[in-house]
Enzyme design. Structure first.
Site, PDB file in Angstrom:
ATOM      1  CD  GLU A 173     -12.445 103.845 -83.588  1.00 42.23           C
ATOM      2  OE1 GLU A 173     -13.244 104.525 -82.912  1.00 42.23           O
ATOM      3  OE2 GLU A 173     -11.260 103.661 -83.239  1.00 42.23           O
ATOM      4  CD  GLU A 292      -7.743 105.105 -84.524  1.00 41.66           C
ATOM      5  OE1 GLU A 292      -7.902 105.135 -83.279  1.00 41.66           O
ATOM      6  OE2 GLU A 292      -8.539 105.602 -85.331  1.00 41.66           O
TER       7      GLU A 292
END
Length: 505
Positions: A173, A292
């Site tokens: 991320e 995710e």
């Protein structure tokens, strides 16, 4: 009763499912590691301190790959702290979740746990506070057979054979301003390019995952993917997707429509990857690692307050969402969405596996382990969703919700296990008010007869499981029949259905 119709034909092939779409995720966060998979002194723990009851549940899920050690945790992770004699390992401030990391469980211990769980490792490298050299050193430690500084260090630590980790995530991320060492798209593009290039010089057999946008709502999506892949396209094999959903407005009908947003997200990333391939005159497809995904909203506000006001605990109880029946329905819908895109989604990780937004929970202080509602659709998909995805042709009623139009009452996909001559239909009736009759044309699947029809359903959308009992469990029903190649099924309102057929000899 409303009616939907579906045609399943063996000629309508999408792709063979890569079993790694049924992967999961263990991060050094909350009670996932300590008090989750690892609890020395518990009567149920083995000689290495790993909980056998948790391991047995993980094996029920048949998880083939587990992402490690993060997550946001990885962006300030010093892997050297997690290896070597345990008594010499330092305790560190863990900045992502404002906790204390003891490093009692590290790379080698987790690899040992994975062997017990019959799973492979998806390793993430720190591209937040570290860079190319550190990633290369870690890869050398893990995969080089011996005779060099870091491979010999692994051998010195008691691990003679290489771990042979084949999948590596290039950071986590990195477009999120919450990330330690957050990067701009050009900074990450260059760093990931050089890291990937160097890592593949060490081990050309590895597969690399480039960081995609942190979620669909990032202001830079999909420009982030287009720009970063412009740098690292020649070296990476996948781009990551992350997405969590929540019923923040307590609107169940709209909540169950969110899997349509997931489908659009996947299609947008595929289009972006193909744009980069065309721009570069490339020959390879960049596939997707949805590493995710889950429902996550129940504990966010309380967790943020806890980390702000009372930080620096060891294994604090963070992100311990208690899942309801409606959460299980959305998880099932998300699994159907992943299967539908099996031609490009080759890996996915339910985030996470134990205690932290997880299908498996353990009571605090050494109590029992138990299964959340979301355990069951994941188990069904992992167990029966292996084989060739067949694209069903569907006619279904639709409905509108507050934020979505033309939401199909029926969401469904079929998986054909040719080796075992089994066909599984996964189906969710997203209409929360009306049952549905589903008529499925199976005439191309000659000789296939019904084995069982499994459902997950509950009149209370907010019903939850707990250590004291499970209110939401799958049951087998007699609501399907096959006659002359036509299967007629009743799908109750708001229900998860697994309809299994097998060719009769």
């Amino acid at each position: 009763m409303k009616q939907a119709r579906m045609i399943i034909d063996r000629a309508f092939k999408v792709s063979e499912v890569d079993k790694r779409i049924y992967g999961s995720f263990i991060e050094h966060l909350g009670r996932a590691v300590y008090d989750g998979i690892y609890q020395p002194g518990n009567p149920l723990s083995d000689e290495d301190g790993f909980r056998t009851d948790v391991l047995n549940m993980v094996k029920e899920l048949n998880v083939p790959i587990v992402r490690y050690p993060g997550g946001n945790f990885v962006s300030n992770f010093f892997w050297e702290d997690s290896v070597g004699p345990v008594e010499e390992r330092p305790v560190r401030l863990e900045l992502a979740w404002r906790s204390l990391e003891q490093n009692k469980i590290g790379l080698n211990e987790f690899s040992k746990w994975l062997k017990k769980a019959d799973a492979d490792m998806m390793m993430a490298v720190n591209l937040g506070t570290r860079g190319v050299a550190d990633a290369c050193n870690l890869l050398e430690y893990c995969n080089h057979p011996g005779g060099t500084k870091y491979s010999d260090l692994r051998i010195k630590h008691g691990v003679k054979d290489p771990h042979n980790v084949k999948v590596w995530c290039l950071g986590n991320e990195m477009d999120g301003d919450w990330q330690i060492g957050h990067k701009t798209m050009h900074e990450y593009g260059r760093l990931s390019q050089e890291t990937a290039k160097a890592m593949k010089l060490i081990d050309p057999t590895i597969e690399l995952v480039s960081c995609g946008s942190s979620n669909l709502d990032m202001p830079t999506f999909p420009e982030w993917e287009a720009t970063t892949l412009g740098y690292n396209y020649d070296y990476v094999d996948y781009v990551s997707l992350h997405q969590y959903y929540g019923n923040l407005n307590n609107d169940t009908a709209d909540f169950l429509a969110l899997s349509d947003d997931m489908d659009k997200f996947i299609r947008s990333v595929i289009a972006t990857c193909d744009f980069v391939r065309a721009k570069k005159r490339g020959k390879k497809d960049i596939n997707l690692s949805f590493d995710e995904w889950n429902v996550w909203f129940h504990t966010r506000e309380a967790d943020d307050e806890f980390m702000e006001k009372d930080p620096w605990h060891i294994a604090p109880p963070l992100l311990e969402d208690q899942y309801s029946f409606e959460d299980a329905l959305l998880v099932g819908l998300m699994l159907i969405t992943l299967m539908k895109h099996a031609d490009r989604v080759k890996m996915a990780c339910l985030a996470q596996l134990v205690n932290v937004i997880a299908p498996i929970m353990t009571e605090k202080d050494g109590g029992k382990a138990w299964k959340q509602t979301i355990f069951y659709p994941f188990m069904h998909a992992s167990r029966y969703g292996r084989g060739m995805v067949l694209q069903p042709v569907i006619e279904t009623p639709v409905h509108d919700t507050k934020e979505h139009e033309n939401v199909t009452d029926l969401s469904s996909v079929a998986v054909w296990n040719q080796a075992d001559e089994e066909l599984t239909v996964f189906a969710v009736n997203r209409n929360i008010d009306e049952d549905m009759e589903l008529v499925t044309d199976l005439r191309s699947m000659e000789g296939y007869q019904l084995i069982e029809h499994i459902v997950l359903e509950n009149n209370d959308m907010k019903a939850c499981n707990s250590a004291s009992g499970e209110a939401v469990i799958p049951i087998t029903v007699s609501r399907s029949k096959v006659d002359g190649g036509i299967m007629t099924s009743v799908l109750n309102k708001a229900s998860w259905n697994v309809i299994r057929l097998k060719k009769q000899k």
